[in-house]
Structures are given as C-alpha cells and as structure tokens.
Design a protein around this motif. Structure first.
Motif, PDB file in Angstrom:
ATOM      1  N   ASP A   7       6.529  14.679  -8.830  1.00 43.65           N
ATOM      2  CA  ASP A   7       5.564  14.300  -7.799  1.00 43.65           C
ATOM      3  C   ASP A   7       4.178  14.087  -8.411  1.00 43.65           C
ATOM      4  OD1 ASP A   7       7.665  16.247  -6.849  1.00 43.65           O
ATOM      5  OD2 ASP A   7       7.009  15.409  -4.937  1.00 43.65           O
ATOM      6  N   ILE A   8       3.485  13.071  -7.931  1.00 46.52           N
ATOM      7  CA  ILE A   8       2.127  12.780  -8.390  1.00 46.52           C
ATOM      8  C   ILE A   8       1.222  12.729  -7.165  1.00 46.52           C
ATOM      9  CG2 ILE A   8       0.614  11.104  -9.515  1.00 46.52           C
ATOM     10  CD1 ILE A   8       2.960  10.188 -11.148  1.00 46.52           C
ATOM     11  N   PRO A   9       0.125  13.472  -7.179  1.00 43.72           N
ATOM     12  CA  PRO A   9      -0.792  13.421  -6.031  1.00 43.72           C
ATOM     13  C   PRO A   9      -1.357  12.013  -5.830  1.00 43.72           C
ATOM     14  CG  PRO A   9      -1.318  15.278  -7.468  1.00 43.72           C
ATOM     15  CD  PRO A   9      -0.298  14.439  -8.191  1.00 43.72           C
ATOM     16  N   ASN A  10      -1.457  11.589  -4.581  1.00 48.04           N
ATOM     17  CA  ASN A  10      -1.992  10.260  -4.266  1.00 48.04           C
ATOM     18  C   ASN A  10      -3.373  10.054  -4.872  1.00 48.04           C
ATOM     19  OD1 ASN A  10       0.325  10.298  -2.712  1.00 48.04           O
ATOM     20  ND2 ASN A  10      -0.630   9.267  -0.968  1.00 48.04           N
ATOM     21  N   GLU A  11      -4.195  11.108  -4.870  1.00 52.02           N
ATOM     22  CA  GLU A  11      -5.555  10.982  -5.421  1.00 52.02           C
ATOM     23  C   GLU A  11      -5.530  10.666  -6.908  1.00 52.02           C
ATOM     24  OE1 GLU A  11      -8.268  10.656  -3.586  1.00 52.02           O
ATOM     25  OE2 GLU A  11      -6.882  10.873  -1.889  1.00 52.02           O
ATOM     26  N   ARG A  12      -4.550  11.206  -7.641  1.00 52.13           N
ATOM     27  CA  ARG A  12      -4.436  10.920  -9.080  1.00 52.13           C
ATOM     28  C   ARG A  12      -4.105   9.447  -9.301  1.00 52.13           C
ATOM     29  NH1 ARG A  12      -4.953   9.224 -13.334  1.00 52.13           N
ATOM     30  NH2 ARG A  12      -3.809   9.747 -15.203  1.00 52.13           N
ATOM     31  N   LEU A  32      -0.716  -2.850  -7.701  1.00 50.62           N
ATOM     32  CA  LEU A  32      -0.806  -1.670  -6.850  1.00 50.62           C
ATOM     33  C   LEU A  32      -2.249  -1.528  -6.379  1.00 50.62           C
ATOM     34  CD1 LEU A  32       0.748   0.791  -5.772  1.00 50.62           C
ATOM     35  CD2 LEU A  32       0.078   1.995  -7.860  1.00 50.62           C
ATOM     36  N   SER A  33      -2.424  -1.221  -5.108  1.00 48.89           N
ATOM     37  CA  SER A  33      -3.782  -1.119  -4.564  1.00 48.89           C
ATOM     38  C   SER A  33      -3.998   0.254  -3.933  1.00 48.89           C
ATOM     39  CB  SER A  33      -4.008  -2.203  -3.503  1.00 48.89           C
ATOM     40  OG  SER A  33      -3.216  -1.936  -2.360  1.00 48.89           O
ATOM     41  N   ILE A  34      -5.258   0.589  -3.754  1.00 46.39           N
ATOM     42  CA  ILE A  34      -5.624   1.845  -3.094  1.00 46.39           C
ATOM     43  C   ILE A  34      -5.128   1.827  -1.650  1.00 46.39           C
ATOM     44  CG2 ILE A  34      -7.588   3.203  -2.254  1.00 46.39           C
ATOM     45  CD1 ILE A  34      -8.932   2.590  -4.959  1.00 46.39           C
ATOM     46  N   GLU A  35      -5.140   0.669  -1.018  1.00 42.95           N
ATOM     47  CA  GLU A  35      -4.644   0.559   0.356  1.00 42.95           C
ATOM     48  C   GLU A  35      -3.158   0.917   0.433  1.00 42.95           C
ATOM     49  OE1 GLU A  35      -8.271  -1.396  -0.297  1.00 42.95           O
ATOM     50  OE2 GLU A  35      -6.383  -2.015  -1.197  1.00 42.95           O
ATOM     51  N   ILE A  36      -2.396   0.471  -0.529  1.00 40.51           N
ATOM     52  CA  ILE A  36      -0.968   0.806  -0.557  1.00 40.51           C
ATOM     53  C   ILE A  36      -0.796   2.319  -0.730  1.00 40.51           C
ATOM     54  CG2 ILE A  36       1.170   0.592  -1.894  1.00 40.51           C
ATOM     55  CD1 ILE A  36       0.322  -2.341  -2.470  1.00 40.51           C
ATOM     56  N   ILE A  37      -1.584   2.909  -1.604  1.00 38.90           N
ATOM     57  CA  ILE A  37      -1.504   4.361  -1.826  1.00 38.90           C
ATOM     58  C   ILE A  37      -1.868   5.112  -0.550  1.00 38.90           C
ATOM     59  CG2 ILE A  37      -2.388   6.310  -3.176  1.00 38.90           C
ATOM     60  CD1 ILE A  37      -0.545   4.276  -4.693  1.00 38.90           C
ATOM     61  N   ASP A  38      -2.893   4.656   0.151  1.00 42.52           N
ATOM     62  CA  ASP A  38      -3.296   5.318   1.395  1.00 42.52           C
ATOM     63  C   ASP A  38      -2.184   5.288   2.451  1.00 42.52           C
ATOM     64  OD1 ASP A  38      -5.786   6.131   0.526  1.00 42.52           O
ATOM     65  OD2 ASP A  38      -6.806   4.323   1.241  1.00 42.52           O
ATOM     66  N   GLU A  39      -1.305   4.298   2.385  1.00 37.88           N
ATOM     67  CA  GLU A  39      -0.198   4.188   3.334  1.00 37.88           C
ATOM     68  C   GLU A  39       1.057   4.925   2.859  1.00 37.88           C
ATOM     69  OE1 GLU A  39       0.452   0.025   4.019  1.00 37.88           O
ATOM     70  OE2 GLU A  39      -1.603  -0.289   4.715  1.00 37.88           O
ATOM     71  N   THR A  40       0.992   5.525   1.684  1.00 39.99           N
ATOM     72  CA  THR A  40       2.149   6.176   1.079  1.00 39.99           C
ATOM     73  C   THR A  40       2.087   7.679   1.309  1.00 39.99           C
ATOM     74  OG1 THR A  40       2.188   4.468  -0.635  1.00 39.99           O
ATOM     75  CG2 THR A  40       3.381   6.497  -1.103  1.00 39.99           C
ATOM     76  N   ASN A  41       3.203   8.259   1.776  1.00 45.20           N
ATOM     77  CA  ASN A  41       3.181   9.693   2.059  1.00 45.20           C
ATOM     78  C   ASN A  41       3.711  10.554   0.917  1.00 45.20           C
ATOM     79  OD1 ASN A  41       5.910   9.281   2.236  1.00 45.20           O
ATOM     80  ND2 ASN A  41       6.063   9.762   4.405  1.00 45.20           N
ATOM     81  N   GLY A  42       4.208   9.951  -0.147  1.00 50.23           N
ATOM     82  CA  GLY A  42       4.665  10.717  -1.302  1.00 50.23           C
ATOM     83  C   GLY A  42       4.954   9.805  -2.472  1.00 50.23           C
ATOM     84  N   ILE A  43       4.495  10.179  -3.642  1.00 48.03           N
ATOM     85  CA  ILE A  43       4.708   9.367  -4.848  1.00 48.03           C
ATOM     86  C   ILE A  43       5.480  10.206  -5.848  1.00 48.03           C
ATOM     87  CG2 ILE A  43       3.606   8.154  -6.758  1.00 48.03           C
ATOM     88  CD1 ILE A  43       1.202   7.699  -4.870  1.00 48.03           C
ATOM     89  N   VAL A  44       6.548   9.629  -6.358  1.00 44.88           N
ATOM     90  CA  VAL A  44       7.363  10.291  -7.368  1.00 44.88           C
ATOM     91  C   VAL A  44       7.422   9.366  -8.573  1.00 44.88           C
ATOM     92  CG1 VAL A  44       9.638  11.222  -7.909  1.00 44.88           C
ATOM     93  CG2 VAL A  44       8.726  11.445  -5.599  1.00 44.88           C
TER      94      VAL A  44
END
Length: 180
Positions: A7-12, A32-44
């Motif tokens: 898991d990687i924190p969205n802020e990272r 990849l954009s910050i907007e896409i990250i803001d819409e993502t609930n978990g990054i692996v």
C-alpha cells in the motif's frame, strides 16, 4: 514470518507527481494526475525483487507480500542466491503459472525450476505431464505485449536470443536470456 506491504499513501503519490518522479510504463498509458489520485480510495504498488530480497536477508521461513510482479518472488530468490538476473526473471516468468508450460498444460499442477550457471531447467512434478521446447517457449511469450521484451518493475528482459533445449523427455533447458 516477514510481511511486505504494498500500500502507498495517496499523499506520497501526489508528491511524486509534483516532483516529476512518475513515468508511464508503456506508450499506451496516459499521464497520472493529482485529480485521479484524489478520486482513488487505495493505491497498491506492484513491487519488483528489491523488497523481497531485503526480506530474504532476515532468513524468514515465510514471506507474505502484497502485490508483486508475478515473476518477482521466484526471481528474487534466484538473484539473492547469486544467479543471473535475466535467467532468474525468465524462470520466474515460467514458474508463475505452474504447469501451464507443460503438455498437457494446466495451472492446477506444479512445475520445478532449477537454476544453474548460465541456464535453468524446468520439468513438471506430475509424471503424466512433460515440458517440451514448444510448450516452454510458448509460455515464455504468453501474456506479453511485445514478442520478446518483458518489462516489469525495475527490469526489461530481452528474450530474443533465448535458446530452448530438450534435455530429456520431460525437461527443457533455457539459456541466453538477457537484460536490456
């Protein structure tokens, strides 16, 4: 037991975008954009061999890891033991699907891989199956977007000059895989 989280924190990830540290792995992948990250609930993350090799240094009986590039757990062990990186990854590519590289093929049975100096060999553990030059070569080129390049985290494997040799009725030896 050693546990490796993926898991990687969205802020990272957002910070990595701002620091221009993120690159697409292929030409058909958008930015990849910050907007896409803001819409993502978990990054692996899809890990390569590095965290697995680090875990092996503690000599655990079991390693449990998050999402790894399929050949990585197999390749990591071979590389950790001092074997050629390209051959270790190529063997990992074969082992990841079990006896799918055998005849008759299936992912519900086991395959054995043996790394040696300059080569690896594969054979099925079930005596009703056999590996052939065609079955192992075909599996080498399975699930890839390029005929002989296999790209993953931290590696570009070139299989253009790989040689497949029938060692005996059930065993295939592979040589000459390289890192690009």
């Amino acid at each position: 037991i050693k546990i490796i989280w993926a898991d990687i924190p969205n802020e990272r990830v957002k910070q990595a975008i701002m620091d221009d540290e993120i690159r697409p792995m292929g030409t058909n992948i958008g930015e990849l954009s910050i907007e896409i990250i803001d819409e993502t609930n978990g990054i692996v993350a899809q890990m390569g061999i590095e965290p697995i090799i680090a875990a092996l240094k503690d000599n655990p009986d079991i390693i449990i890891c998050g999402r790894a590039y399929d050949p990585s757990p197999f390749a990591a062990f071979g590389i950790y033991k001092g074997f050629d990186k390209a051959l270790s990854y190529h063997l990992g590519k074969i082992l990841e699907c079990g006896a799918l590289c055998a005849v008759p093929g299936t992912a519900k049975d086991c395959i054995m891989g043996v790394l040696e100096e300059g080569s690896f060999s594969v054979y099925p553990t079930n005596p009703k199956r056999k590996c052939t030059v065609t079955s192992v070569a075909a599996h080498t080129f399975y699930e890839k977007d390029h005929p002989y390049i296999l790209q993953g985290p931290g590696i570009i494997l070139n299989l253009e000059n790989s040689n497949f040799i029938q060692e005996d009725e059930r065993t295939v030896k592979v040589t000459d895989s390289t890192i690009q």
